[in-house]
Design a protein around this motif. Structure first.
Motif, PDB file in Angstrom:
ATOM      1  N   THR A 158       0.809  -1.214   0.000  1.00  0.00           N
ATOM      2  CA  THR A 158       0.000   0.000   0.000  1.00  0.00           C
ATOM      3  C   THR A 158       0.841   1.262   0.000  1.00  0.00           C
ATOM      4  O   THR A 158       0.316   2.354   0.042  1.00  0.00           O
ATOM      5  CB  THR A 158      -0.922   0.011   1.229  1.00  0.00           C
ATOM      6  N   ALA A 178      -5.639   7.105   1.255  1.00  0.00           N
ATOM      7  CA  ALA A 178      -6.898   6.527   1.742  1.00  0.00           C
ATOM      8  C   ALA A 178      -7.724   7.580   2.460  1.00  0.00           C
ATOM      9  O   ALA A 178      -7.183   8.479   3.118  1.00  0.00           O
ATOM     10  CB  ALA A 178      -6.614   5.353   2.675  1.00  0.00           C
ATOM     11  N   LEU A 192      -5.011   2.142   9.926  1.00  0.00           N
ATOM     12  CA  LEU A 192      -4.551   2.071   8.535  1.00  0.00           C
ATOM     13  C   LEU A 192      -3.125   2.600   8.406  1.00  0.00           C
ATOM     14  O   LEU A 192      -2.301   2.036   7.690  1.00  0.00           O
ATOM     15  CB  LEU A 192      -5.491   2.872   7.632  1.00  0.00           C
ATOM     16  N   TYR A 220      -8.316   4.942  -1.950  1.00  0.00           N
ATOM     17  CA  TYR A 220      -9.070   3.887  -1.264  1.00  0.00           C
ATOM     18  C   TYR A 220      -9.971   4.545  -0.230  1.00  0.00           C
ATOM     19  O   TYR A 220      -9.497   5.300   0.630  1.00  0.00           O
ATOM     20  CB  TYR A 220      -8.116   2.882  -0.610  1.00  0.00           C
ATOM     21  N   PHE A 279     -12.774   4.085   2.722  1.00  0.00           N
ATOM     22  CA  PHE A 279     -13.416   3.220   3.708  1.00  0.00           C
ATOM     23  C   PHE A 279     -14.679   3.946   4.172  1.00  0.00           C
ATOM     24  O   PHE A 279     -14.603   4.983   4.830  1.00  0.00           O
ATOM     25  CB  PHE A 279     -12.465   2.938   4.867  1.00  0.00           C
ATOM     26  N   THR A 299      -8.316  -5.489   2.985  1.00  0.00           N
ATOM     27  CA  THR A 299      -7.726  -4.355   2.270  1.00  0.00           C
ATOM     28  C   THR A 299      -6.685  -4.809   1.243  1.00  0.00           C
ATOM     29  O   THR A 299      -6.680  -4.341   0.099  1.00  0.00           O
ATOM     30  CB  THR A 299      -7.081  -3.372   3.264  1.00  0.00           C
TER      31      THR A 299
END
Length: 211
Positions: free
Chosen positions: A6, A11, A28, A59, A61, A124
């Motif tokens: 990642t 994110a 995260l 990304y 969430f 993830t």
């Protein structure tokens, strides 16, 4: 140590409970090694940031239950703004109707809020690798699909407004729709749920954790 797959990725986290949003953001940053993670408690702030970001890979969430919005409606707006956004729902829902609605929306992943860190990492990482990933903790719920009708993001947004006591005129003004359109949507939802009144429809939505 987790793989750095990642690294250099961005994110966003949207949850109207700020403490959860901030805590999840820290998880995260610690375990997934995103280059940047930003939390939001209001959908409009996230969407404004998405619009500014453009079509860069990100990304998101996304919580299903939001105070003034429904996660599925926000999901649709994110997809409209950025086709490169990878969206993972994070939810406390245990209702088959809610999980089914989430699956029908076709997100990239679904993560239960009752999960642990390894599960969060697994879901993830699978999404980052291009897979559709659903939390194993939800598998038992998925195996119990029933005949509860599904509702569109627009219908769920209407249900939310009605549950907060808004009148047809007020909902029409908030959603920039005609009163006739609101009435038609309400009639269709009542028919789906086999309800004879708006009160029954709201109880149905609450009983099945749709709102």
């Amino acid at each position: 140590m987790p793989q750095d797959i990642t690294l250099s990725r961005k994110a966003f986290v949207l949850d109207d409970h700020q403490l959860f949003a901030d805590s999840f953001t820290l998880l995260l940053e610690r375990y997934m090694q995103f280059e940047e993670v930003q939390s939001f408690s209001k959908a409009e702030d996230l969407l404004a940031c998405m619009a500014e970001l453009g079509t860069k890979e990100v990304y998101v969430f996304l919580d299903y239950y939001l105070y003034n919005d429904n996660g599925l409606q926000v999901f649709s707006e994110i997809k409209r703004l950025n086709k490169k956004a990878y969206i993972i729902f994070i939810t406390s829902a245990v209702s088959t109707s809610v999980i089914r609605n989430l699956i029908l929306a076709k997100p990239h992943g679904i993560l239960s809020k009752s999960s642990d860190v390894p599960t969060m990492m697994d879901v993830t990482n699978r999404v980052i690798k291009g897979e559709i990933s659903i939390d194993q903790n939800l598998q038992e719920i998925l195996s119990k699909f029933d005949d509860i009708p599904s509702f569109t993001p627009r219908e769920l947004q209407l249900l939310k407004h009605f549950s907060l006591g808004s009148s047809i005129s007020e909902v029409a003004e908030k959603m920039f729709l005609s009163k006739h359109t609101i009435v038609a949507h309400r009639r269709k939802m009542m028919a789906k749920a086999d309800c004879k009144s708006i009160g029954q429809l709201i109880r149905f939505a609450h009983d099945n954790e749709l709102i």
